[in-house]
Design a protein around this motif. Sequence first.
Motif, PDB file in Angstrom:
ATOM      1  N   UNK A 150       0.809  -1.218   0.000  1.00  0.00           N
ATOM      2  CA  UNK A 150       0.000   0.000   0.000  1.00  0.00           C
ATOM      3  C   UNK A 150       0.842   1.268   0.000  1.00  0.00           C
ATOM      4  N   UNK A 151       1.878   1.313   0.806  1.00  0.00           N
ATOM      5  CA  UNK A 151       2.684   2.521   0.933  1.00  0.00           C
ATOM      6  C   UNK A 151       3.889   2.450  -0.002  1.00  0.00           C
ATOM      7  N   UNK A 152       4.042   3.460  -0.857  1.00  0.00           N
ATOM      8  CA  UNK A 152       5.120   3.442  -1.845  1.00  0.00           C
ATOM      9  C   UNK A 152       6.492   3.459  -1.193  1.00  0.00           C
ATOM     10  N   UNK A 153       6.634   4.176  -0.073  1.00  0.00           N
ATOM     11  CA  UNK A 153       7.938   4.220   0.593  1.00  0.00           C
ATOM     12  C   UNK A 153       8.350   2.831   1.079  1.00  0.00           C
ATOM     13  N   UNK A 154       7.400   2.071   1.615  1.00  0.00           N
ATOM     14  CA  UNK A 154       7.691   0.695   2.026  1.00  0.00           C
ATOM     15  C   UNK A 154       8.050  -0.164   0.819  1.00  0.00           C
TER      16      UNK A 154
END
Length: 433
Positions: free
Chosen positions: A78-82
Amino acid sequence: MPIARAATRAAVRLGAVALTGALLAACGGASDGAPDAAGGKVTLTVDLFGSFGYQEAGLYAEYEKLHPDVTIKQTDTEDEADYWKSLQTRLAGGGGLADVQGIEVGRIASVTQQQADRFQDLRAYGAEKLKGEFAEAKWAAATAKGGEVLGLGTDVGPEALCYRTDLFARAGLPTDREELARTWSTWDGYLELGKRYREKAPAGSAWIDSVGSLYSIMIGQEEERYYDASGKLVWDTNPALRTAWDTAVEAAQSGLSAKLDQWSPQWNQAFAAGSFATIPCPAWMLGYIKGQAGDAGEGKWDIAALPGGAGNWGGSYLAVPKAAEHKEEAYELIAWLTAPEQQAKLFRTQGNFPSATGAIEQVADAKDPYFSNAPIGRIFGEAAKAAPVQVLGVHDQNVAQQITNALGEVERKGTDPAKAWANAEKGVANTLG
């Protein structure tokens, strides 16, 4: 974030669980990607951040029907940074990579300038023939200095403002999109209208979701943001960036924000709850809103032109790692997914605005019943034409994250803006080493 950006952040993304490195490795491993011994079929693994809308629009199913020997298996974080952090770990190790990896536009310079040796040059499969199908800036951004083509463009993120007509009406504000575009033709006008909303807003409803999203949409209106054209890091001396910061700080200190972290569960739930009346809205946000607000939100949302002129927020690429098991088949898939016909279909169903020039022409007359029949083809088409060609730097996404983190301190903790700015400077220094 995909749409874009995003790229798009559409319905299924909302239920996506951030996958661990081990699971992602499994999805890209030999047991999934190898041809089936009995039927000779190939499973192509696609690893994305959020959802690019391909499943929701039925494109995978259509491709599989056209290619009976291919099965597509998608995973997403879900999170692009992850997602990016996990991708870097797997690129360094050389294992656990999918056949297709999504790349956010804020990362593409890192790929072309620092990681060209880890991604397949798509010219090996004839990609140079596709150059004329894409907007020039979109194609150039994924081309390395040596001419290597390292990704094919999905969407771009022309910007507008999405708003809740029912909440506006309850607060005594106009709801007509053309009238609103005139009223908030500047960001000062947008904040002034927000202060009017605050005075008569329904209980539990703020003007905007977060000041981080306000900052992001404003900085998307600028050609130079974090780097100048020579490649020099200039974020801390860029007057346009400081204007975006100051506007976001004013919104926070004026009590206009719902103080929600973008992509958080609370933010997701707020779309249906009416916790905010407006949200900065690149084209890929349309699918996300539909997914979160659900059927009950249909007809309650509308779209108006952005204050202060056009801009771009987001957009993505599809790339093939050199360590992928099925590089040629992966290329054939991404060439099909990013072709004008598929990009046009994706915009009409999910809101991802095309980067393929032929698709842009196809969607010029598109309207969206969910958003009060807003002429999305015209609104986003005009924004795309007027948006600046942005200078992309290696660490764009990292710098942006530190700034939005600092704005979150002002918004939620009441931190003095000068101290928060200093924290952003320290964060950038630490992140970039």
